[in-house]
Design a protein around this motif. Sequence first.
Motif, short mmCIF file in Angstrom:
data_model
loop_
_atom_site.label_atom_id
_atom_site.label_comp_id
_atom_site.label_asym_id
_atom_site.label_seq_id
_atom_site.Cartn_x
_atom_site.Cartn_y
_atom_site.Cartn_z
N ASP A 1 -8.66 -1.33 4.10
CA ASP A 1 -9.54 -1.77 2.94
C ASP A 1 -9.95 -0.49 2.22
OD1 ASP A 1 -9.19 -4.35 3.56
OD2 ASP A 1 -11.21 -4.39 4.67
N LEU A 2 -10.64 0.43 2.79
CA LEU A 2 -11.18 1.72 2.42
C LEU A 2 -9.99 2.49 1.40
CD1 LEU A 2 -13.46 3.71 1.72
CD2 LEU A 2 -13.06 4.74 3.90
N PHE A 3 -8.90 2.68 2.20
CA PHE A 3 -7.84 3.36 1.36
C PHE A 3 -7.35 2.46 0.38
CE2 PHE A 3 -3.46 4.71 0.95
CZ PHE A 3 -3.65 6.10 1.08
N GLU A 4 -7.08 1.28 0.48
CA GLU A 4 -6.85 0.49 -0.84
C GLU A 4 -7.86 0.71 -1.88
OE1 GLU A 4 -4.41 -3.47 -0.49
OE2 GLU A 4 -6.22 -3.43 0.97
N LYS A 5 -9.27 0.71 -1.76
CA LYS A 5 -10.18 1.22 -2.76
C LYS A 5 -10.02 2.49 -3.24
CE LYS A 5 -14.63 0.03 -2.29
NZ LYS A 5 -15.88 0.18 -1.89
N ILE A 6 -9.86 3.40 -2.43
CA ILE A 6 -9.42 4.93 -2.71
C ILE A 6 -8.34 4.93 -3.82
CG2 ILE A 6 -8.86 7.24 -1.99
CD1 ILE A 6 -10.73 6.68 0.63
N ASP B 1 1.86 12.03 -5.44
CA ASP B 1 2.60 11.19 -4.71
C ASP B 1 2.53 11.73 -3.19
OD1 ASP B 1 3.24 9.60 -6.60
OD2 ASP B 1 5.35 10.59 -6.80
N TYR B 2 2.87 13.15 -3.19
CA TYR B 2 3.04 14.02 -1.85
C TYR B 2 1.67 13.90 -1.29
CZ TYR B 2 7.74 15.72 -2.75
OH TYR B 2 9.07 15.71 -3.01
N MET B 3 0.35 14.04 -2.12
CA MET B 3 -0.73 14.27 -1.27
C MET B 3 -1.12 12.73 -0.70
SD MET B 3 -4.55 15.20 -2.80
CE MET B 3 -3.89 17.01 -2.52
N ILE B 4 -1.27 11.87 -1.30
CA ILE B 4 -1.60 10.36 -1.26
C ILE B 4 -0.38 9.83 -0.21
CG2 ILE B 4 -2.20 8.01 -1.91
CD1 ILE B 4 -3.12 9.84 -4.44
N GLY B 5 0.76 9.76 -0.60
CA GLY B 5 1.86 9.15 0.22
C GLY B 5 2.05 9.63 1.47
N CYS B 6 1.89 11.19 1.77
CA CYS B 6 2.27 11.59 3.04
C CYS B 6 0.93 11.34 3.95
CB CYS B 6 2.17 13.30 2.92
SG CYS B 6 3.97 13.71 2.31
N PHE B 7 -0.21 11.20 3.35
CA PHE B 7 -1.50 10.81 3.94
C PHE B 7 -1.30 9.39 4.60
CE2 PHE B 7 -5.92 9.43 4.20
CZ PHE B 7 -6.25 9.99 5.25
N PHE B 8 -0.89 8.46 3.63
CA PHE B 8 -0.46 7.11 4.22
C PHE B 8 0.50 7.15 5.32
CE2 PHE B 8 2.06 3.38 4.36
CZ PHE B 8 1.16 2.52 4.66
N ASP B 9 1.54 7.61 4.99
CA ASP B 9 2.68 7.81 6.21
C ASP B 9 2.18 8.23 7.48
OD1 ASP B 9 4.72 6.79 4.41
OD2 ASP B 9 5.76 8.38 4.16
N ARG B 10 1.52 9.51 7.44
CA ARG B 10 1.06 9.93 8.57
C ARG B 10 -0.25 9.25 9.33
NH1 ARG B 10 0.97 15.63 10.04
NH2 ARG B 10 2.91 15.88 8.95
N ILE C 1 0.83 -1.16 -0.22
CA ILE C 1 -0.13 0.01 0.02
C ILE C 1 0.79 1.31 0.26
CG2 ILE C 1 -1.70 1.25 1.40
CD1 ILE C 1 -2.70 -1.41 2.39
N LYS C 2 2.05 1.21 0.67
CA LYS C 2 2.88 2.48 0.88
C LYS C 2 3.61 2.76 -0.56
CE LYS C 2 7.08 4.10 3.36
NZ LYS C 2 6.70 5.10 4.18
N PHE C 3 3.78 1.72 -1.13
CA PHE C 3 4.42 1.77 -2.45
C PHE C 3 3.46 2.25 -3.41
CE2 PHE C 3 5.46 0.64 -6.90
CZ PHE C 3 6.75 0.83 -7.03
N ARG C 4 2.23 1.87 -3.57
CA ARG C 4 1.13 2.28 -4.50
C ARG C 4 0.63 3.84 -4.03
NH1 ARG C 4 -3.65 -0.80 -4.23
NH2 ARG C 4 -4.30 0.56 -5.81
N ALA C 5 0.87 4.42 -2.66
CA ALA C 5 0.58 5.48 -2.26
C ALA C 5 1.69 6.51 -2.82
CB ALA C 5 0.48 5.58 -0.67
N TRP C 6 2.99 6.02 -2.75
CA TRP C 6 4.04 6.90 -3.13
C TRP C 6 4.36 6.87 -4.54
CZ3 TRP C 6 6.05 10.98 -0.88
CH2 TRP C 6 5.60 11.27 0.37
N HIS C 7 3.88 6.06 -5.56
CA HIS C 7 4.22 5.86 -6.95
C HIS C 7 3.06 6.14 -7.88
CE1 HIS C 7 7.42 4.01 -4.73
NE2 HIS C 7 8.06 4.45 -5.84
N ARG C 8 2.31 7.36 -7.75
CA ARG C 8 1.04 7.75 -8.55
C ARG C 8 1.25 8.23 -9.65
NH1 ARG C 8 -2.58 5.27 -6.04
NH2 ARG C 8 -3.94 6.54 -7.16
N GLY C 9 2.26 8.73 -10.15
CA GLY C 9 2.44 9.15 -11.38
C GLY C 9 2.64 10.69 -11.68
N THR C 10 2.46 11.50 -10.40
CA THR C 10 2.84 12.91 -10.47
C THR C 10 3.21 13.22 -9.22
OG1 THR C 10 0.62 13.83 -9.71
CG2 THR C 10 0.82 13.49 -11.95
N ARG C 11 4.28 14.02 -9.02
CA ARG C 11 4.81 14.25 -7.88
C ARG C 11 3.70 14.94 -6.74
NH1 ARG C 11 10.25 17.49 -7.86
NH2 ARG C 11 10.79 15.21 -8.48
#
Length: 94
Positions: free
Chosen positions: A49-54, A29-38, A16-26
């Motif tokens: 489950d919900l985050f994975e769907k999102i 990446d920051y919006m979704i990756g930082c949200f996951f990390d935090r 999930i972390k990998f998918r959150a940080w490798h979105r296609g645009t910087r």
Amino acid sequence: MADENASELSPRLARIKFRAWHRGTREADYMIGCFFDRFHHTWSEADLDLFEKIIDEEDVDIMAWALGTQTIPEEYRGPMLERMMKLDYVEIPR
């Protein structure tokens, strides 16, 4: 990215972390990756489950929901997207 190493995460969380940080645009990446990390450490299985769907959705849609420029689909409305809309979790390295 957060201090937590992907190697310290369960296989599911690492994926999930990998998918959150490798979105296609910087920006995504920051919006979704930082949200996951935090916040992922506070999430239940249902939240994960919900985050994975999102994150299966298009980046432009996720970003539009978080920015409030597009209506959030009923299935995603709730505390997770409300929290994402605050955008106070985004950390951009300088």
